[in-house]
Design an enzyme around this catalytic site. Structure first.
Site, mmCIF file in Angstrom:
data_model
loop_
_atom_site.group_PDB
_atom_site.id
_atom_site.type_symbol
_atom_site.label_atom_id
_atom_site.label_comp_id
_atom_site.label_asym_id
_atom_site.label_seq_id
_atom_site.Cartn_x
_atom_site.Cartn_y
_atom_site.Cartn_z
ATOM 1 N N TYR A 1 18.326 29.545 7.315
ATOM 2 C CA TYR A 1 17.162 30.351 7.673
ATOM 3 C C TYR A 1 16.967 30.405 9.190
ATOM 4 C CZ TYR A 1 15.490 30.307 2.804
ATOM 5 O OH TYR A 1 15.350 30.483 1.453
ATOM 6 N N LYS B 1 0.834 -1.198 0.000
ATOM 7 C CA LYS B 1 0.000 0.000 0.000
ATOM 8 C C LYS B 1 0.875 1.257 0.000
ATOM 9 C CE LYS B 1 -0.353 0.075 5.037
ATOM 10 N NZ LYS B 1 -1.237 0.125 6.201
ATOM 11 N N MET C 1 14.078 24.052 1.213
ATOM 12 C CA MET C 1 13.332 23.277 0.223
ATOM 13 C C MET C 1 14.247 22.411 -0.635
ATOM 14 S SD MET C 1 10.736 24.611 -2.755
ATOM 15 C CE MET C 1 9.677 25.480 -1.589
ATOM 16 N N ARG D 1 -10.066 0.196 15.582
ATOM 17 C CA ARG D 1 -10.063 1.005 14.365
ATOM 18 C C ARG D 1 -11.006 0.384 13.351
ATOM 19 N NH1 ARG D 1 -4.265 1.827 11.528
ATOM 20 N NH2 ARG D 1 -4.730 -0.332 10.979
#
Length: 362
Positions: free
Chosen positions: A257, A35, A305, A131
């Site tokens: 940063y 999955k 990023m 669940r």
């Protein structure tokens, strides 16, 4: 020249890990859980390698199963969450996809459907995860209704799912196993309980089917804790890149940063072309380990990023172009996930398309 950040996928490691799963549970059938795009590794590529080595595969939903069918995968595929609407049953029957039944609504859909051919069903029992799954006291009634339903291909396999099997001393897991035994003892049916930590550390949970997922990709479900069988796994994914700049930073100067890291001594800083746009977690703290030329060095400064900065002051001199490993071979993903405040499962499954997957040892 292309940007050097990439996820290298070692199929020899995958073959090793699935062989280990079979070795640990020699009397059980193996259902490979693929999955979430095979936990970020590429579902089709991984399924093709796994198909001749496992008895079945499992996914979360019909869309994931159909992707595998359309790519030519013919092995049995189980929908772990079952179907989400009645119309999906006909598609599952047509494509020979197995379905889980875990509640009264899904059972009613199965009984009311008009199918051209019957389905192989699995019945999920809730032993403590709370669940999905029917209550243990209702398991026999559900089992009898599924078995007698014309849309079911005989007896369902009965399964459960562990909440805390990654804790090798878990009393919850012992209670879940006892409840599962109670609920299924009189059914005379095939059973399945073991996920990856169950397969690795709880032999009493192996039963007739085991469902390895995370361990197939060579990562320990026990995080950074030592577990003997998990230590034998080999990572399939190695996230790697290269140094693109090296500079000297004076004592007291900040890097990155927000000035979150400041040099406490004259320091040597390497910039690596990898960032949160490539799947490396922005939440990784200063000091998170990085391998530069096979040597450990600490992250220094906030993840950007497209880039990170690493303190290589104490390493053999580092140069532009030197190889970097962010996790994988030589650096377990759990060691990156922990200081990032998450788990390896999330880091792998959130790998974005921007980071190319490169298959090796096919």
């Amino acid at each position: 020249m292309s940007r050097p950040s990439q996820a290298r996928l070692d199929l020899a490691a995958l073959r090793h890990n699935v062989a280990l799963a079979s070795e640990l549970a020699p009397n059980a059938r193996v259902m490979a859980v693929v999955k979430a795009n095979a936990y970020g590794h590429g579902a089709v590529t991984m399924a093709r390698e796994l198909e001749p080595r496992v008895d079945a595969m499992a996914v979360a939903c019909l869309e994931e199963a159909l992707e595998l069918r359309e790519s030519g995968i013919r092995a049995p595929i189980l929908l772990l969450e079952g179907v989400f609407e009645p119309a999906e049953l006909a598609v599952a029957a047509r494509e020979q996809i197995w379905v889980t039944v875990d509640n009264a609504t899904q059972l009613a859909w199965l009984e009311q459907a008009r199918l051209d051919k019957p389905l192989q069903c699995w019945l999920k029992v809730d032993t403590g995860m709370h669940r999905l799954g029917t209550e243990p006291g209702q398991a026999q009634r559900y089992f009898e209704r599924i078995t007698s339903c014309p849309n079911s291909l005989g007896k369902p396999v009965v399964s459960t799912h562990f909440a805390s099997a990654d804790d090798t001393g878990s009393e919850t897991t012992r209670r879940q196993l006892a409840l599962f035994e109670q609920a299924t003892a009189a059914l005379g049916v095939l059973r399945s309980a073991a996920n990856s930590p169950g397969l690795l550390a709880w032999p009493a949970s192996h039963y007739d089917w085991v469902r390895p997922g995370y361990m197939l990709w060579g990562n320990s479900p026990f995080g950074t804790a030592l577990q003997a069988n998990a230590a034998r796994l080999r990572p399939v994914m190695t996230l790697c890149s290269a140094v693109i700049s090296v500079r000297d930073v004076a004592s007291g100067e900040a890097v990155g940063y927000g000035e979150s890291w400041r040099a406490e001594r004259p320091s040597r800083i390497a910039t690596v072309t990898i960032g949160y746009g490539d799947g490396y977690p922005r939440t990784a703290r200063n000091g998170t380990p990085v391998l530069v030329n096979g040597q450990r060095a600490p992250l220094a400064g906030r993840v950007s990023m497209d880039m990170i900065t690493v303190d290589v002051t104490d390493l053999v001199p580092v140069q532009v172009g030197d190889p970097v490993v962010l996790w994988g071979e030589g650096l377990p993903v759990a060691e990156v996930a922990e200081p990032a405040g998450t788990i390896g499962y999330e880091l792998l499954t959130r790998m974005p398309p921007r980071c190319p997957r490169i298959v090796v040892n096919a």
